[in-house]
Motif scaffolding. Structure first.
Motif, PDB file in Angstrom:
ATOM      1  N   GLY A   1       0.824  -1.207   0.000  1.00  0.00           N
ATOM      2  CA  GLY A   1       0.000   0.000   0.000  1.00  0.00           C
ATOM      3  C   GLY A   1       0.847   1.241   0.000  1.00  0.00           C
ATOM      4  N   ALA A   2       0.175   2.378   0.078  1.00  0.00           N
ATOM      5  CA  ALA A   2       0.894   3.649   0.105  1.00  0.00           C
ATOM      6  C   ALA A   2       1.870   3.631   1.277  1.00  0.00           C
ATOM      7  CB  ALA A   2      -0.099   4.786   0.264  1.00  0.00           C
TER       8      ALA A   2
ATOM      9  N   ALA B   1       2.904   4.730   4.397  1.00  0.00           N
ATOM     10  CA  ALA B   1       2.218   5.511   5.437  1.00  0.00           C
ATOM     11  C   ALA B   1       3.159   6.479   6.134  1.00  0.00           C
ATOM     12  CB  ALA B   1       1.557   4.573   6.440  1.00  0.00           C
ATOM     13  N   ARG B   2       4.462   6.283   5.972  1.00  0.00           N
ATOM     14  CA  ARG B   2       5.406   7.233   6.590  1.00  0.00           C
ATOM     15  C   ARG B   2       5.360   8.587   5.886  1.00  0.00           C
ATOM     16  NH1 ARG B   2       8.652   3.885   9.954  1.00  0.00           N
ATOM     17  NH2 ARG B   2       8.639   1.811   9.060  1.00  0.00           N
TER      18      ARG B   2
ATOM     19  N   GLY C   1      -4.226  -2.098   0.192  1.00  0.00           N
ATOM     20  CA  GLY C   1      -4.401  -0.660   0.032  1.00  0.00           C
ATOM     21  C   GLY C   1      -4.047  -0.227  -1.382  1.00  0.00           C
ATOM     22  N   GLY C   2      -3.079   0.711  -1.488  1.00  0.00           N
ATOM     23  CA  GLY C   2      -2.657   1.183  -2.801  1.00  0.00           C
ATOM     24  C   GLY C   2      -2.159   0.051  -3.692  1.00  0.00           C
TER      25      GLY C   2
ATOM     26  N   GLU D   1      -7.397   0.321   4.397  1.00  0.00           N
ATOM     27  CA  GLU D   1      -7.130   1.734   4.710  1.00  0.00           C
ATOM     28  C   GLU D   1      -7.847   2.234   5.956  1.00  0.00           C
ATOM     29  OE1 GLU D   1      -7.394   0.554   1.671  1.00  0.00           O
ATOM     30  OE2 GLU D   1      -6.209   1.703   0.234  1.00  0.00           O
TER      31      GLU D   1
ATOM     32  N   VAL E   1      -9.629   6.496   3.904  1.00  0.00           N
ATOM     33  CA  VAL E   1     -10.359   5.686   2.914  1.00  0.00           C
ATOM     34  C   VAL E   1      -9.366   5.349   1.805  1.00  0.00           C
ATOM     35  CG1 VAL E   1     -12.621   6.707   3.380  1.00  0.00           C
ATOM     36  CG2 VAL E   1     -11.083   7.813   1.728  1.00  0.00           C
TER      37      VAL E   1
ATOM     38  N   PHE F   1       2.645   1.897  13.775  1.00  0.00           N
ATOM     39  CA  PHE F   1       4.108   1.890  13.816  1.00  0.00           C
ATOM     40  C   PHE F   1       4.639   1.472  15.191  1.00  0.00           C
ATOM     41  CE2 PHE F   1       3.648   4.626   9.956  1.00  0.00           C
ATOM     42  CZ  PHE F   1       4.305   3.759   9.095  1.00  0.00           C
TER      43      PHE F   1
ATOM     44  N   ARG G   1       4.783  -2.254  15.217  1.00  0.00           N
ATOM     45  CA  ARG G   1       5.935  -2.782  14.475  1.00  0.00           C
ATOM     46  C   ARG G   1       7.257  -2.478  15.181  1.00  0.00           C
ATOM     47  NH1 ARG G   1       1.371  -2.899  12.198  1.00  0.00           N
ATOM     48  NH2 ARG G   1       1.140  -4.597  10.707  1.00  0.00           N
TER      49      ARG G   1
HETATM   50  N1  3HC Z   1       3.855   2.057   4.836  1.00  0.00           N
HETATM   51  C1  3HC Z   1       5.074   2.213   5.410  1.00  0.00           C
HETATM   52  N2  3HC Z   1       5.727   1.228   6.032  1.00  0.00           N
HETATM   53  C2  3HC Z   1       5.114   0.030   6.091  1.00  0.00           C
HETATM   54  C3  3HC Z   1       3.862  -0.206   5.513  1.00  0.00           C
HETATM   55  C4  3HC Z   1       3.219   0.876   4.854  1.00  0.00           C
HETATM   56  N3  3HC Z   1       2.037   0.755   4.250  1.00  0.00           N
HETATM   57  N4  3HC Z   1       3.518  -1.499   5.740  1.00  0.00           N
HETATM   58  C5  3HC Z   1       4.536  -2.040   6.427  1.00  0.00           C
HETATM   59  N5  3HC Z   1       5.503  -1.125   6.634  1.00  0.00           N
HETATM   60  C6  3HC Z   1       6.789  -1.307   7.331  1.00  0.00           C
HETATM   61  C7  3HC Z   1       6.623  -1.626   8.813  1.00  0.00           C
HETATM   62  O1  3HC Z   1       6.513  -0.450   9.561  1.00  0.00           O
HETATM   63  C8  3HC Z   1       7.886  -2.390   9.102  1.00  0.00           C
HETATM   64  O2  3HC Z   1       8.910  -1.447   9.260  1.00  0.00           O
HETATM   65  P1  3HC Z   1      10.165  -1.706  10.231  1.00  0.00           P
HETATM   66  O3  3HC Z   1      10.849  -2.909   9.671  1.00  0.00           O
HETATM   67  O4  3HC Z   1      10.930  -0.456  10.146  1.00  0.00           O
HETATM   68  O5  3HC Z   1       9.585  -1.955  11.602  1.00  0.00           O
HETATM   69  C9  3HC Z   1       8.136  -3.169   7.825  1.00  0.00           C
HETATM   70  O6  3HC Z   1       7.417  -2.480   6.801  1.00  0.00           O
HETATM   71  C10 3HC Z   1       7.652  -4.606   7.870  1.00  0.00           C
HETATM   72  O7  3HC Z   1       6.284  -4.598   8.230  1.00  0.00           O
HETATM   73  P2  3HC Z   1       5.625  -5.774   9.109  1.00  0.00           P
HETATM   74  O8  3HC Z   1       6.466  -6.004  10.316  1.00  0.00           O
HETATM   75  O9  3HC Z   1       4.209  -5.438   9.300  1.00  0.00           O
HETATM   76  O10 3HC Z   1       5.825  -7.007   8.108  1.00  0.00           O
HETATM   77  P3  3HC Z   1       4.942  -8.312   7.972  1.00  0.00           P
HETATM   78  O11 3HC Z   1       5.658  -9.157   6.992  1.00  0.00           O
HETATM   79  O12 3HC Z   1       4.582  -8.851   9.313  1.00  0.00           O
HETATM   80  O13 3HC Z   1       3.547  -7.820   7.324  1.00  0.00           O
HETATM   81  C11 3HC Z   1       2.145  -6.619   5.755  1.00  0.00           C
HETATM   82  C12 3HC Z   1       3.516  -7.314   6.008  1.00  0.00           C
HETATM   83  C13 3HC Z   1       1.025  -7.654   5.825  1.00  0.00           C
HETATM   84  C14 3HC Z   1       2.214  -5.989   4.402  1.00  0.00           C
HETATM   85  C15 3HC Z   1       1.937  -5.549   6.860  1.00  0.00           C
HETATM   86  O14 3HC Z   1       3.082  -4.744   6.962  1.00  0.00           O
HETATM   87  C16 3HC Z   1       0.761  -4.634   6.635  1.00  0.00           C
HETATM   88  O15 3HC Z   1      -0.365  -5.004   6.867  1.00  0.00           O
HETATM   89  N6  3HC Z   1       1.034  -3.377   6.200  1.00  0.00           N
HETATM   90  C17 3HC Z   1       0.039  -2.334   6.109  1.00  0.00           C
HETATM   91  C18 3HC Z   1      -0.932  -2.524   4.984  1.00  0.00           C
HETATM   92  C19 3HC Z   1      -1.849  -1.338   4.890  1.00  0.00           C
HETATM   93  O16 3HC Z   1      -2.534  -0.961   5.822  1.00  0.00           O
HETATM   94  N7  3HC Z   1      -1.869  -0.736   3.699  1.00  0.00           N
HETATM   95  C20 3HC Z   1      -2.679   0.418   3.433  1.00  0.00           C
HETATM   96  C21 3HC Z   1      -1.818   1.655   3.449  1.00  0.00           C
HETATM   97  S1  3HC Z   1      -2.777   3.122   3.191  1.00  0.00           S
HETATM   98  C22 3HC Z   1      -2.948   3.180   1.508  1.00  0.00           C
HETATM   99  O17 3HC Z   1      -2.523   2.306   0.808  1.00  0.00           O
HETATM  100  C23 3HC Z   1      -3.632   4.403   0.976  1.00  0.00           C
HETATM  101  C24 3HC Z   1      -3.944   4.269  -0.472  1.00  0.00           C
HETATM  102  O18 3HC Z   1      -5.288   3.872  -0.616  1.00  0.00           O
HETATM  103  C25 3HC Z   1      -3.758   5.571  -1.203  1.00  0.00           C
END
Ligand code: 3HC
Length: 689
Positions: free
Chosen positions: A60-61, A63-64, A99-100, A123, A129, A267, A270
């Motif tokens: 996904g996007a 988030a940072r 997400g993205g 999201e 959203v 965060f 994590r």
């Molecule tokens: N943005 C930034 N960093 C992210 C991220 C994200 N979306 N997803 C994961 N990370 C980072 C974590 O903070 C972590 O960082 P660190 O090593 O510095 O602690 C690293 O990636 C590894 O993440 P996990 O420990 O969670 O790794 P897993 O292998 O256990 O899980 C995953 C992987 C299932 C992809 C899980 O990370 C996850 O669910 N991520 C979030 C997914 C999400 O919510 N996406 C939606 C984002 S909003 C969006 O997309 C908006 C769009 O519609 C415009």
């Protein structure tokens, strides 16, 4: 390069390559747009396959980036460029497409998922959203009803479930190879681009259902409601206007308090790992001895076995051994019922937990976890026996909720190998694990606690020794203040209602009814000799217990439970409370829900600040994790410390000072709050690290 292009004949493979999770940050967006432009100019290409390097498609996007202004190219534009490119783009979803990532896949003309892929739009769990077409493309692909089921709840589907709703077209072991084969065989057939499809059919009932589901399951959260509004928008023609509305909503929510709080917790979760300051390797642990097979011990043994440890569970006599066996058996039965494992596997796993009476035949385990009765004498005796029975290198852990780990450690010849591992009930489900460092606990013992926590997939939080560690210490102060409010004019159900309105999973009195009033009664009796005689003491809860009103298990506590069912307000209780107020010479007054919320949240914040100030917690986010994961504090408020930062230390101090004027014993502002108010600092940056 965040995006790689490789050519295989007349097909290009575009890989998102941004470890560890292929988050779609600026470099990925720019790389993808450049890839579209470059490849679009190549008339020899038949198709483009979009995939992720490594095990993830795209998480996904990034988030940072949400805390900084959006920088072009924006993801919706990248998605549109992919969708309208002259060659068809095919998503080969090799792992999570969230997400993205899912939105990029929706922009492709076809989606092929690997068997272990997951796909969805989570999201709302980050307080936003979908912001790159998810709310407009998904309903056009799977219909309004399915989209209403996925987006407002932030659902992520496994490949087969995604195929069943039509979110993906195919499942293959190797989705890239499958895509190439389809192109080679000329077997590509595409429907109209989603952005060009007609509006989806309206369904007022499905929308109403989704709204009531969101109100119940995502209580207090804005994003699910706004997502439903956007999905309704997809029932009108004009994709572009729907997209504009989606973008506007996304950007507005992204900067809102709820999204900031949810990102903070995301965060923090994590970041919950062994602190760098603990510089030691863990003791190797294959076998764990668990002492006590009650609800907690059985849950711990079950969780350990499922994580791959060999487990021996110790009980005191044959009767207790049989009860422990039944407790463990119930957990496996439940797992079978919930479809987590087949009966055969459950039988095999259960048989791998050895149940013994006494300490004579213990295996040479690397770790013992004691989950016996909460009595210091009992624990000291157990630790003495474990010290004799287990190898010298073994780590000995207590699951005590509030007893002094130093005192327990002193009953062994190896206090440096003793620590607290405080699980939360049910231990196999609750993610939180307080790792309690006593005065002499070594880095090696702590590292072992963190390693075991990681293997159990827990959220580990380091805590120091004090009565209640982090969570129960805050809980004690919260309940104490609730009792003051009850004595001074409120009622348990009004306090519960006010706190549920704040977002707590349950009110403080309903929780006590569930856990049993006898437990906190025993704690108060234990604390009685050291209680400050100048501190207000509200005896109502003691009287409840002495009259047998110990909670749900007795069908009566702060509420009545007729026929063992749901909580019903008990008007008789009001007489009891009024009577106690009369004995205490308290003139009861009107207390508003706002005052209840203010006093109770400030009581938690002040105690939490002391915990940080005393070094019991290392960082503010640890306290937030404890309260969100162990005590039902609303995730979307980010935990008490994050919430405190939204109010500001100076404003908090003013309010506490006002309470202090009425009761200087209970309301002594934490020195941390005083310091932060003076310096303009934030709780988030306070602490030991
Ligand atoms: N943005 C930034 N960093 C992210 C991220 C994200 N979306 N997803 C994961 N990370 C980072 C974590 O903070 C972590 O960082 P660190 O090593 O510095 O602690 C690293 O990636 C590894 O993440 P996990 O420990 O969670 O790794 P897993 O292998 O256990 O899980 C995953 C992987 C299932 C992809 C899980 O990370 C996850 O669910 N991520 C979030 C997914 C999400 O919510 N996406 C939606 C984002 S909003 C969006 O997309 C908006 C769009 O519609 C415009």
């Amino acid at each position: 390069m965040a995006v790689q292009i490789t050519r295989k004949g007349d097909v290009a493979i575009v890989s998102i390559d941004n470890p560890p999770v292929n988050a779609i940050g600026h470099a990925v967006r720019a790389g993808l747009l450049e890839a579209v432009e470059t490849l679009s100019a190549d008339g020899t290409l038949k198709a483009v396959v979009l995939t992720g390097a490594g095990k993830i498609f795209a998480a996904g996007a990034d988030a940072r980036e949400f805390d900084t202004p959006p920088e072009s190219p924006h993801l919706p534009d990248v998605a549109l460029a992919i969708e309208t490119a002259p060659q068809p783009w095919i998503a080969a979803i090799n792992g999570a497409a969230l997400g993205g990532g899912c939105e990029l896949a929706l922009a492709c003309r076809m989606r092929i998922a690997g068997t272990n892929a997951t796909i969805g739009l989570p999201e709302v769990t980050l307080g936003v959203v979908p912001g790159a077409g998810g709310t407009q493309r998904l309903p056009r692909l799977v219909g309004l009803k399915s989209a209403l089921d996925i987006i407002p709840q932030g659902k992520v589907l496994k490949a087969d479930a995604a195929k069943a709703v039509g979110l993906i077209d195919r499942i293959a072991d190797d989705p890239v190879a499958e895509a190439m084969a389809l192109v080679d065989g000329g077997k590509l057939g595409f429907g109209a681009r989603l952005s060009e499809r007609a509006a989806v059919e309206a369904d007022a009932t499905a929308v109403l259902d989704a709204r009531s589901r969101a109100a119940k399951r995502m209580r207090g959260q804005i994003a699910p409601e706004r997502a439903i509004d956007l999905l309704e928008r997809a029932t009108q023609e004009d994709f572009d206007r729907g997209m504009a509305q989606e973008r506007e909503t996304f950007l507005e929510l992204r900067q809102g308090e709820q999204a900031k709080a949810l990102r903070h917790i995301f965060f923090a979760e994590r970041g919950a790992k062994k602190p760098d300051s603990i510089a030691a390797e863990p003791v190797p642990v294959d076998t764990v001895v668990v002492i006590g097979g009650g609800t907690m011990g059985a849950g711990i043994a079950y969780a350990l076995e499922r994580a791959g440890y060999t487990v021996t569970l110790v009980e005191t006599d044959e009767g207790a051994r049989e009860r422990a066996e039944a407790n463990v058996g119930r957990l496996f039965k439940d797992a079978v019922k919930r479809g987590l494992m087949a009966q055969e596997e459950a039988d095999e796993r259960q048989a791998r937990i050895t149940l013994v009476v006494g300490y004579d035949d213990l295996p040479p385990a690397g770790l013992a976890i004691e989950a016996a009765f909460e009595s210091i004498e009992v624990k000291r005796e157990i630790f003495g026996k474990l010290d004799e029975a287990l190898p010298k290198h073994a780590i000995l852990a207590t699951n005590t909720s509030y007893l002094d780990v130093n005192e327990i450690a002193a009953s062994t010849s190896r206090p440096e190998r003793v620590l607290g591992l405080h699980f939360f009930s049910p231990a196999h489900i609750m993610k939180l694990l307080e790792i309690v460092r006593a005065d002499k606990t070594s880095h090696e013992a702590l590292a072992t606690g963190f390693a075991v926590g990681a293997k159990l997939k827990k959220i580990p939080v380091l805590a120091g020794v004090c009565d209640g560690f982090i969570g129960n210490r805050i809980l004690f102060r919260y309940r104490e203040e609730a009792d003051v409010l009850m004595m001074d004019g409120s009622l348990p159900w009004l306090i519960d209602e006010a706190m549920v309105e704040f977002g707590m999973a349950m009110g403080p009195y309903e929780v006590q009814d569930l856990s049993g009033l006898d437990i906190s009664y025993a704690q108060r009796k234990r604390r009685a000799p050291t209680r400050d005689p100048n501190r207000r003491y509200i005896p109502i809860a003691d009287r409840m217990v002495e009259e047998g009103r110990i909670g749900k298990k007795a069908s009566v506590g702060w509420y009545r439970y007729p026929g063992g069912g749901g909580a019903v307000v008990d008007p008789l209780l009001e007489d009891l409370i009024t009577e106690e107020a009369h004995f205490a010479k308290v003139t009861r007054r009107e207390i508003s829900p706002d005052e209840i919320r203010e006093r109770l949240t400030l009581a938690m914040i002040n105690e939490a600040a002391d915990i940080l100030n005393d070094g019991i917690a290392q960082k503010a986010s640890d306290i937030d994790l404890v309260m969100v994961h162990g005590y039902g504090f609303p995730r979307w408020r980010g935990g008490p410390m994050h919430y405190a930062d939204t109010i500001g230390a100076a404003a908090i101090l003013d309010k506490i000072r006002a309470f202090e004027r009425d009761d200087p014993v209970m309301w002594r502002p934490s020195p941390l709050i005083v310091n932060l108010a003076a310096s303009g600092g934030r709780f988030a940056n306070a602490g030991q690290v």
